[in-house]
Design an enzyme around this catalytic site. Sequence first.
Site, PDB file in Angstrom:
ATOM      1  N   CYS A 100       0.837  -1.201   0.000  1.00 19.80           N
ATOM      2  CA  CYS A 100       0.000   0.000   0.000  1.00 19.80           C
ATOM      3  C   CYS A 100       0.872   1.250   0.000  1.00 19.80           C
ATOM      4  O   CYS A 100       0.587   2.217  -0.699  1.00 19.80           O
ATOM      5  CB  CYS A 100      -0.926  -0.013   1.203  1.00 19.80           C
ATOM      6  SG  CYS A 100      -2.023   1.415   1.256  1.00 19.80           S
ATOM      7  N   CYS A 196      -6.177  -2.178   6.467  1.00 15.56           N
ATOM      8  CA  CYS A 196      -7.305  -1.259   6.323  1.00 15.56           C
ATOM      9  C   CYS A 196      -8.542  -1.924   5.735  1.00 15.56           C
ATOM     10  O   CYS A 196      -9.645  -1.647   6.159  1.00 15.56           O
ATOM     11  CB  CYS A 196      -6.902  -0.043   5.506  1.00 15.56           C
ATOM     12  SG  CYS A 196      -6.188  -0.417   3.915  1.00 15.56           S
TER      13      CYS A 196
END
Length: 368
Positions: A100, A196
């Site tokens: 990410c 997340c």
Amino acid sequence: MGKQRVVVGLSGGVDSAVSAWLLKQQGHEVVGIFMKNWEDDDDSEYCSSNVDFVDAAAVADVIGIEIEHVNFAADYKDRVFAEFLREYQAGRTPNPDVLCNAEIKFKAFLDHAMRLGAQKIATGHYARVRERAGSFELLKGLDPLKDQSYFLHRLNQAQLAKTLFPVGELPKTEVRRLAEEIGLPNAKKKDSTGICFIGERPFREFLNRYLANTPGPIKDDRGRTIGEHVGLSFYTLGQRKGIGIGGLKERGAARGGSEHEPWFVARKDMAANTLYAVQGHDHPWLLSPALHADDASWVAGQPPAAGAYGAKTRYRQADAACTFEADGARAFSLRFGEPQWAVTPGQSAVLYEGEVCLGGGVIDAALG
């Protein structure tokens, strides 16, 4: 550094909030951006994205900066999540935070910030950037308990040249104290854990939606079947809980081990769809004196010289002394002074020289 336009990634957490405030104090023109990276199940009890945006907006309001909501969910799905699932399907255990950072926070977000006329971007990571003779070094955050350089090791010169880590110089306790003092609404908010897109939900339940599960045998180090696994993708090396081995007291005693010694996942045989588990934390199958990694990325742009360094094979681990040898520009091997526990293909091996993070790669094999 004079006054600059800095775009800060505001996550709704306390670290990015204090980062934005510090930059404003330093006289920069600060703009907040909230990145939405996941939207498959916004309505679920586990997706905290909506709460986080409300927190980030409240922070921006208190600090007195603009905030923009940007949706990178499509990028995230293509660049991070697809790769994450591919790795799991292959029996490896990827690190989505590393992906990410490389693909979203310091690529898609950086590009977006530059389009907004930013000179720099900033995030709430615990790390530091140091300029030396025209090149940039990535350093550990000063708080050893919070250092996040491990997750940032794929950043390159162009990215580091544009990045600020305002809380990298501070201990977490000071960040919390500042948040209270400024009166930030999220000063007491718990640190987010987990990934997340998964949030706090049970991991196996989440993966179940995306991965086929083909059950197969669990065997011990003598090849005896001791249970059944639900699909190799759902286990990681060194895993202790939730393996699904029951009623094994007499077996433990029979092999000379203590019947109470815990079982750990030690190997996966993808071809035979077999999971191997062993008893005891220090079983030889769980210890590796060396590893090979590929898909390497070096902060300086090229691999460091062969020799003695420190390395982490997982986050929250002290640097382990090792000797490094490059295998071309994109691969390398590490040999450790002390064998490392549960070296896991798919995880990152990150190389350090003291406080300087040199880069790293993805473990493809633990070596004997």
